[in-house]
Design a protein around this motif. Structure first.
Motif, PDB file in Angstrom:
ATOM      1  N   LYS A 117      95.111  65.996  32.783  1.00  0.00           N
ATOM      2  CA  LYS A 117      93.823  65.931  33.468  1.00  0.00           C
ATOM      3  C   LYS A 117      93.300  64.507  33.457  1.00  0.00           C
ATOM      4  N   ILE A 118      92.552  64.149  34.504  1.00  0.00           N
ATOM      5  CA  ILE A 118      91.860  62.865  34.590  1.00  0.00           C
ATOM      6  C   ILE A 118      90.390  63.163  34.829  1.00  0.00           C
ATOM      7  N   THR A 119      89.524  62.625  33.985  1.00  0.00           N
ATOM      8  CA  THR A 119      88.089  62.875  34.127  1.00  0.00           C
ATOM      9  C   THR A 119      87.343  61.547  34.225  1.00  0.00           C
ATOM     10  N   GLY A 120      86.104  61.643  34.648  1.00  0.00           N
ATOM     11  CA  GLY A 120      85.289  60.445  34.847  1.00  0.00           C
ATOM     12  C   GLY A 120      85.180  60.140  36.335  1.00  0.00           C
TER      13      GLY A 120
ATOM     14  N   LYS B 195      94.800  62.234  44.576  1.00  0.00           N
ATOM     15  CA  LYS B 195      95.192  62.963  43.371  1.00  0.00           C
ATOM     16  C   LYS B 195      96.558  62.460  42.925  1.00  0.00           C
ATOM     17  N   VAL B 196      96.880  62.704  41.670  1.00  0.00           N
ATOM     18  CA  VAL B 196      98.226  62.419  41.178  1.00  0.00           C
ATOM     19  C   VAL B 196      99.130  63.502  41.746  1.00  0.00           C
ATOM     20  N   TYR B 197     100.123  63.060  42.521  1.00  0.00           N
ATOM     21  CA  TYR B 197     100.902  63.991  43.343  1.00  0.00           C
ATOM     22  C   TYR B 197     102.357  64.096  42.892  1.00  0.00           C
ATOM     23  N   TYR B 198     102.850  63.052  42.203  1.00  0.00           N
ATOM     24  CA  TYR B 198     104.273  62.969  41.901  1.00  0.00           C
ATOM     25  C   TYR B 198     104.439  62.306  40.535  1.00  0.00           C
ATOM     26  N   SER B 199     105.416  62.772  39.767  1.00  0.00           N
ATOM     27  CA  SER B 199     105.713  62.127  38.483  1.00  0.00           C
ATOM     28  C   SER B 199     107.220  62.028  38.312  1.00  0.00           C
TER      29      SER B 199
ATOM     30  N   ASN C  14      95.977  52.115  29.933  1.00  0.00           N
ATOM     31  CA  ASN C  14      95.914  51.313  28.725  1.00  0.00           C
ATOM     32  C   ASN C  14      96.236  52.223  27.539  1.00  0.00           C
ATOM     33  N   ALA C  15      97.371  51.968  26.890  1.00  0.00           N
ATOM     34  CA  ALA C  15      97.846  52.868  25.828  1.00  0.00           C
ATOM     35  C   ALA C  15      96.954  52.818  24.601  1.00  0.00           C
ATOM     36  N   ARG C  16      96.346  51.683  24.306  1.00  0.00           N
ATOM     37  CA  ARG C  16      95.466  51.599  23.141  1.00  0.00           C
ATOM     38  C   ARG C  16      94.183  52.387  23.367  1.00  0.00           C
ATOM     39  N   GLU C  17      93.625  52.277  24.564  1.00  0.00           N
ATOM     40  CA  GLU C  17      92.381  52.955  24.875  1.00  0.00           C
ATOM     41  C   GLU C  17      92.591  54.391  25.326  1.00  0.00           C
ATOM     42  N   ARG C  18      93.847  54.753  25.630  1.00  0.00           N
ATOM     43  CA  ARG C  18      94.169  56.077  26.193  1.00  0.00           C
ATOM     44  C   ARG C  18      93.282  56.357  27.406  1.00  0.00           C
ATOM     45  N   ALA C  19      93.248  55.404  28.324  1.00  0.00           N
ATOM     46  CA  ALA C  19      92.372  55.502  29.491  1.00  0.00           C
ATOM     47  C   ALA C  19      92.986  54.746  30.659  1.00  0.00           C
ATOM     48  N   LEU C  20      92.478  55.040  31.866  1.00  0.00           N
ATOM     49  CA  LEU C  20      92.897  54.362  33.083  1.00  0.00           C
ATOM     50  C   LEU C  20      91.818  53.363  33.501  1.00  0.00           C
ATOM     51  N   TYR C  21      92.223  52.104  33.660  1.00  0.00           N
ATOM     52  CA  TYR C  21      91.328  51.078  34.187  1.00  0.00           C
ATOM     53  C   TYR C  21      91.521  51.028  35.700  1.00  0.00           C
ATOM     54  N   ALA C  22      90.420  50.945  36.439  1.00  0.00           N
ATOM     55  CA  ALA C  22      90.517  50.946  37.901  1.00  0.00           C
ATOM     56  C   ALA C  22      89.532  49.954  38.502  1.00  0.00           C
TER      57      ALA C  22
ATOM     58  N   ILE D 119      86.407  53.126  34.393  1.00  0.00           N
ATOM     59  CA  ILE D 119      87.403  53.639  33.449  1.00  0.00           C
ATOM     60  C   ILE D 119      87.462  55.161  33.548  1.00  0.00           C
ATOM     61  N   PHE D 120      88.678  55.685  33.698  1.00  0.00           N
ATOM     62  CA  PHE D 120      88.909  57.129  33.711  1.00  0.00           C
ATOM     63  C   PHE D 120      89.422  57.573  32.344  1.00  0.00           C
ATOM     64  N   ASN D 121      89.027  58.757  31.960  1.00  0.00           N
ATOM     65  CA  ASN D 121      89.557  59.374  30.741  1.00  0.00           C
ATOM     66  C   ASN D 121      90.771  60.220  31.103  1.00  0.00           C
ATOM     67  N   VAL D 122      91.784  60.231  30.227  1.00  0.00           N
ATOM     68  CA  VAL D 122      92.972  61.047  30.476  1.00  0.00           C
ATOM     69  C   VAL D 122      93.151  62.053  29.344  1.00  0.00           C
ATOM     70  N   THR D 123      93.667  63.224  29.683  1.00  0.00           N
ATOM     71  CA  THR D 123      94.005  64.253  28.706  1.00  0.00           C
ATOM     72  C   THR D 123      95.506  64.463  28.749  1.00  0.00           C
TER      73      THR D 123
END
Length: 457
Positions: A203-206, A394-398, A426-434, A442-446
């Motif tokens: 999940k991506i939140t924010g 949306k995230v469509y492919y992995s 960002n692996a240290r912050e466990r978040a997506l910078y945009a 900044i997005f939060n990831v689960t």
């Protein structure tokens, strides 16, 4: 994760739930773990869905201790009521004592002059005696209270005997042994948490909007390999024809605009897909497929290397263009380059790079068109690709580099400013910078984890 706008002490919250209807786990199976970078208050969260175990609260001794605790609480309440009543009645008795002193005086007066004032004094004496009538039930109540206190004493003796018996039974456990067991459990917990470095994106939140600045396109980042005390932010406005990198000592300085240093790169950059990794800036040299490693400490280029056959200068960009042909990124596994080649029909190519020399260590060819990708980012060795840079993306492919397999996914996220030109994990912050249309967010990831544990029974 630290709060984004300051540097308070990090908080890590561990929540353990029982089984849920949608997930059946035997008592000897592994834990199901969900971790999230932060909650709405900026706290770091790790949520663990663990197998149900025999809890200490169900132990017979624990039940017995709870029953004893309830008795003590009841006794405490009764004593409190008794104390309040005693204080009230003491005032009443003091009043009665004064009245009895008055009676003694009256008796003396009657004795001295029985004839002249006999009738009047006897009437007054009767009235005073009537006033003393309420004292009788009060004194009777004290008899009852005395019995209650005796019962309390007996209850306390019984409780002491029971607690002594429990203490004798627990005497078999050495306190040092119990302490070591607690420390061992803490060590195992830390070991378990250390395994939460990787997982599958769920999940991506924010997002949280940090600042509004610059042009529609740009990049901003922190170093995932930096120490917890190093919270520097780097800022690179626009996607072409620039060499200026601005540095801020902290996120708070970045928000307030207190720039600490300015770097002038030896080469202009192309696109917005740069990354800071272990003290160096990695970026795509303008009008080339060359990756440059620039050291902030020395102010010099430490390495540069061309990505073989990689398209550049809007040959294979993301959907928004902007010379975004070569995307450099980092995750828990290291440094990566994502690009496209003619040899792979313009589809996404993933290369893991050696950080010092920029030599490709491994390369994977996918079947997803680079031009159809909005943005992409790596988490735990898996590339996640969005289907657009606009609203509704949306995230469509992995693509999982560990298994060389792909899947189509459906992970929506909010695009509040309608145009994303940079999206990096960002692996240290466990978040997506945009970079979202001139807004730094900044997005939060689960992430989803499966941790196998041994049976502790």
């Amino acid at each position: 994760m630290r709060a984004l706008l300051g540097v308070p002490t990090p908080i890590f919250l561990l929540v353990v739930y029982g089984l849920c209807p949608s997930m059946t786990i035997g008592p000897k199976e592994g834990w199901q773990v969900y971790s999230s970078a932060q909650d709405a208050d900026g706290r770091c969260i790790c949520t663990v869905v663990a197998p149900e175990q025999n809890l200490c609260s169900r132990d017979a001794k624990s039940r017995q201790l709870r029953q004893l605790l309830e008795k003590v609480q009841n006794m405490s309440q009764s004593i409190e009521v008794l104390n309040l009543r005693t204080q009230r009645d003491f005032q009443y008795v003091m009043k009665m004592e004064n009245q009895m002193k008055g009676l003694r005086t009256k008796f003396r007066q009657i004795e001295e002059d029985r004839k002249t004032i006999m009738a009047r004094n006897f009437k007054e004496l009767k009235d005073r005696m009537d006033e003393l009538q309420p004292l009788i039930p009060v004194l009777e109540q004290y008899k009852t209270d005395t019995k209650l206190i005796s019962q309390f004493k007996e209850e306390i003796r019984n409780l002491s005997a029971v607690l002594t018996g429990i203490q004798d039974e627990l005497g078999a456990y050495d306190y040092d042994e119990l302490y070591h067991r607690v420390m061992s459990l803490e060590t195992r917990l830390r070991s378990c948490m250390s395994k939460l470095t990787c997982g599958k994106l769920m999940k991506i939140t924010g997002p949280v909007t940090i600042k509004t600045s610059g042009t529609r396109f740009g990049a901003w980042m922190t170093d995932p390999m930096a120490s917890p005390r190093n919270n520097r932010v780097w800022y690179m406005d626009t996607y072409t024809n620039s060499k200026v990198v601005r540095e801020y000592k902290s996120m708070a300085d970045f928000v307030s605009g207190q720039e600490s240093r300015t770097y002038y790169l030896p080469f202009k950059w192309a696109g917005t897909n740069h990354v800071v990794y272990n003290g160096s800036l990695y970026y795509n040299k303008e009008q080339s497929n060359i990756v440059v490693r620039y050291s902030f400490e020395t102010g010099r280029v430490l390495a540069q290397r061309a990505l073989e056959y990689a398209g550049f200068h809007n040959v294979y960009p993301y959907t928004w263009g902007g010379f975004s042909d070569i995307d450099l990124m980092a995750d828990e596994m290291g440094l990566w380059a994502v690009y496209a080649t003619n040899q792979n029909a313009g589809n996404v190519v993933i290369s893991r790079l050696e950080p010092d020399t920029l030599e490709p260590l491994s390369t994977w060819n996918t079947e997803y068109s680079k031009r159809n990708a909005g943005e992409s980012f790596m988490i735990c060795g898996t590339l996640y690709v969005t289907n657009s840079h606009l609203t509704g993306a949306k995230v469509y492919y992995s693509y999982d580099t560990k298994t060389s397999t792909y899947e189509y996914v459906d992970i929506p996220f909010h695009n509040p400013y309608f145009h994303i030109s940079m999206l990096d994990y960002n692996a240290r912050e466990r978040a997506l910078y945009a970079w979202n249309n001139g807004h730094q967010v900044i997005f939060n990831v689960t992430l989803y984890h499966v941790i196998k544990t041994e049976d502790d029974s």
